[in-house]
Scaffold this active site. Sequence first.
Site, mmCIF file in Angstrom:
data_model
loop_
_atom_site.group_PDB
_atom_site.id
_atom_site.type_symbol
_atom_site.label_atom_id
_atom_site.label_comp_id
_atom_site.label_asym_id
_atom_site.label_seq_id
_atom_site.Cartn_x
_atom_site.Cartn_y
_atom_site.Cartn_z
ATOM 1 N N LYS A 86 0.815 -1.132 0.162
ATOM 2 C CA LYS A 86 -0.047 0.025 0.026
ATOM 3 C C LYS A 86 0.827 1.130 -0.098
ATOM 4 C CE LYS A 86 -3.636 -2.665 0.520
ATOM 5 N NZ LYS A 86 -4.833 -2.562 -0.414
ATOM 6 N N LYS B 189 2.414 -8.920 -1.681
ATOM 7 C CA LYS B 189 1.618 -8.806 -3.235
ATOM 8 C C LYS B 189 1.387 -7.771 -3.647
ATOM 9 C CE LYS B 189 -2.597 -9.600 -3.553
ATOM 10 N NZ LYS B 189 -3.996 -9.920 -3.791
ATOM 11 N N ASP C 259 -1.249 -4.908 -5.555
ATOM 12 C CA ASP C 259 -2.664 -5.044 -5.546
ATOM 13 C C ASP C 259 -3.414 -5.288 -6.534
ATOM 14 O OD1 ASP C 259 -5.030 -4.320 -4.131
ATOM 15 O OD2 ASP C 259 -4.033 -2.701 -2.834
ATOM 16 N N GLU C 260 -4.583 -5.555 -6.782
ATOM 17 C CA GLU C 260 -5.361 -5.794 -7.918
ATOM 18 C C GLU C 260 -5.120 -4.854 -9.083
ATOM 19 O OE1 GLU C 260 -6.709 -5.261 -5.028
ATOM 20 O OE2 GLU C 260 -7.835 -3.218 -5.274
ATOM 21 N N HIS D 99 -6.710 -13.151 -7.440
ATOM 22 C CA HIS D 99 -7.763 -12.067 -6.824
ATOM 23 C C HIS D 99 -8.870 -12.081 -7.442
ATOM 24 C CE1 HIS D 99 -8.685 -8.164 -5.344
ATOM 25 N NE2 HIS D 99 -7.736 -7.906 -4.547
ATOM 26 N N LYS E 181 -12.877 -5.810 6.602
ATOM 27 C CA LYS E 181 -13.895 -4.418 5.996
ATOM 28 C C LYS E 181 -14.977 -4.961 5.119
ATOM 29 C CE LYS E 181 -10.218 -3.269 2.436
ATOM 30 N NZ LYS E 181 -9.493 -2.416 2.181
HETATM 31 C C1 CAP Z 1 -6.823 -5.417 0.925
HETATM 32 C C2 CAP Z 1 -7.004 -5.224 -0.359
HETATM 33 C C3 CAP Z 1 -7.636 -6.802 -1.016
HETATM 34 C C4 CAP Z 1 -8.935 -6.919 -0.742
HETATM 35 C C5 CAP Z 1 -9.800 -8.064 -1.725
HETATM 36 C C6 CAP Z 1 -7.548 -4.121 -0.901
HETATM 37 O O1 CAP Z 1 -6.426 -4.313 1.701
HETATM 38 O O2 CAP Z 1 -5.878 -5.347 -0.911
HETATM 39 O O3 CAP Z 1 -7.657 -6.523 -2.521
HETATM 40 O O4 CAP Z 1 -9.244 -7.226 0.639
HETATM 41 O O5 CAP Z 1 -10.888 -8.483 -0.897
HETATM 42 O O6 CAP Z 1 -7.462 -3.632 -1.984
HETATM 43 O O7 CAP Z 1 -8.642 -3.596 -0.305
HETATM 44 P P1 CAP Z 1 -6.112 -4.163 3.254
HETATM 45 P P2 CAP Z 1 -11.324 -10.145 -1.022
HETATM 46 O O8 CAP Z 1 -5.469 -5.432 3.813
HETATM 47 O O9 CAP Z 1 -5.152 -3.005 3.375
HETATM 48 O O10 CAP Z 1 -7.587 -3.939 3.851
HETATM 49 O O11 CAP Z 1 -10.245 -10.736 -0.680
HETATM 50 O O12 CAP Z 1 -12.629 -10.054 -0.302
HETATM 51 O O13 CAP Z 1 -11.509 -10.334 -2.343
HETATM 52 MG MG MG Z 2 -6.282 -4.961 -3.088
#
Ligand code: CAP
Ligand code: MG
Length: 474
Positions: A180, A206, A208-209, A298, A338
């Site tokens: 992040k 990892k 992020d998406e 993801h 969250k």
């Molecule tokens: C989490 C995260 C993940 C989501 C995916 C985000 O960040 O990187 O992509 O949690 O959700 O972008 O929000 P944090 P899921 O750890 O900082 O919250 O696994 O439900 O698909």
């Molecule tokens: Mg993410």
Amino acid sequence: MSTIETAKPAEKKRDRYSAGVMEYRKMGYWQPDYEPKATDVIAVFRITPQDGVDAIEASAAVAGESSTATWTVVWTDRLTASEKYRAKCYRVDPVPNAPGSWFAYIAYDLDLFEPGSIANLSASIIGNVFGFKPLKALRLEDMYLPVAYVKTFQGPATGIVVERERLDKFGRPLLGATVKPKLGLSGRNYGRVVYEALKGGLDFTKDDENINSQPFMHWRERFLYCMEAVNRAQAASGEIKGTYLNVTAATMEDMYERSEFAKELGSNIIMIDLVIGYTAIQSMAKWARKNDMILHLHRAGHSTYTRQKSHGVSFRVITKWMRLAGVDHIHAGTVVGKLEGDPYTTKGYYDLCREDFVPQNLAHGIFFDQPWASTNKLMPVASGGIHAGQMHQLIDLLGEDVVLQFGGGTIGHPMGIQAGATANRVALEAMIFARNEGRDILAEGPEILKAAAKNCTPLKQALDTWKDVTFNYS
Ligand code: CAP
Ligand code: MG
């Protein structure tokens, strides 16, 4: 300005269907005496017909439109084995506590599907029916996949067992962190985050998406800095580490190029997003199998169609499709974080990833016994707003074969990224130790964490910082 919706005269809506003109049920798509064959694929839909549309007719229409039918009888029907190819709705039950909605069970002959193709399966089952006029809403709740069909897919190449062997990590969840902020870091700063998080005690970091190849950091630069960080953290810790390099891109050619480069640099894992599409996912799974690479998926975008309870596709169906498709990791929810998720349906997703046989369990949303016939297990991944103070809940809810990913919950630590990683690792190990001693970690979790924090300042700071952060909105 009037919208298309308001421009339509209301009385023109649904007249054809509410008048019962179509009568799909008379065309053979409703067969209450039909007993599904062992090789049939079965789908259960939650059907909410328009006012005035009969539930059985609406269900038969879904069977028709997701197999052979169109809106009128066609001459060419008589040129096929139409009775065999017609999907058969054989059961319609009212949805408990949801007046106006029904669960419709529809059986499909195996020959309706090309072996080993999620694209083909989904083109039939969710192809056109979701926009069908006689329906207010439609949700694909679950599917039964016969062994004869399951065995036409490769499934995960590494799955849980081989992944643990490659990483040499057993008996505990794996720990990860998403770098992040999501966007904007330069390659050098990004690599620093990866190094600190891995050195501090995490197994994985990892992308992020939405990290692909943007002007602030091109993919090649990211891969180079990340792998340098992985190698340095491995040397410093004596443990095997990994970073999911997101190879998601606009074309297969780009994704293969990025994957090849990740392999050249010695990465043990790459990542793709669900939005690349089913065929691309299966191609990447094939590539990963051939190249001994763990493949992380993801589920980006899924909640646009999985979240509403009356319309869309349930995530349990996507989980089944992805285990067939052959990814090794899948995001499957946290319950306590969250993002939306309840303990029962989430338990269902985790079972579908990890068990060889998943029995019917309506409380978990599992409508059918599902044999996986030795298809490798898929590693579920939990992320989204989780932190060290929830370690006992996470292990209690999600078990041991899971990757716990703390993005903000690592990089947001007041004393820095290494401290955030150490807090998570110490919390995890304290909890696993307590569990192995037979303690009730759910009840005693906060106490166990507090005791561990006495000898670990980073954990104490994490607990103090996030003590009030809970996401229990229900
Ligand atoms: C989490 C995260 C993940 C989501 C995916 C985000 O960040 O990187 O992509 O949690 O959700 O972008 O929000 P944090 P899921 O750890 O900082 O919250 O696994 O439900 O698909
Ligand atoms: Mg993410």
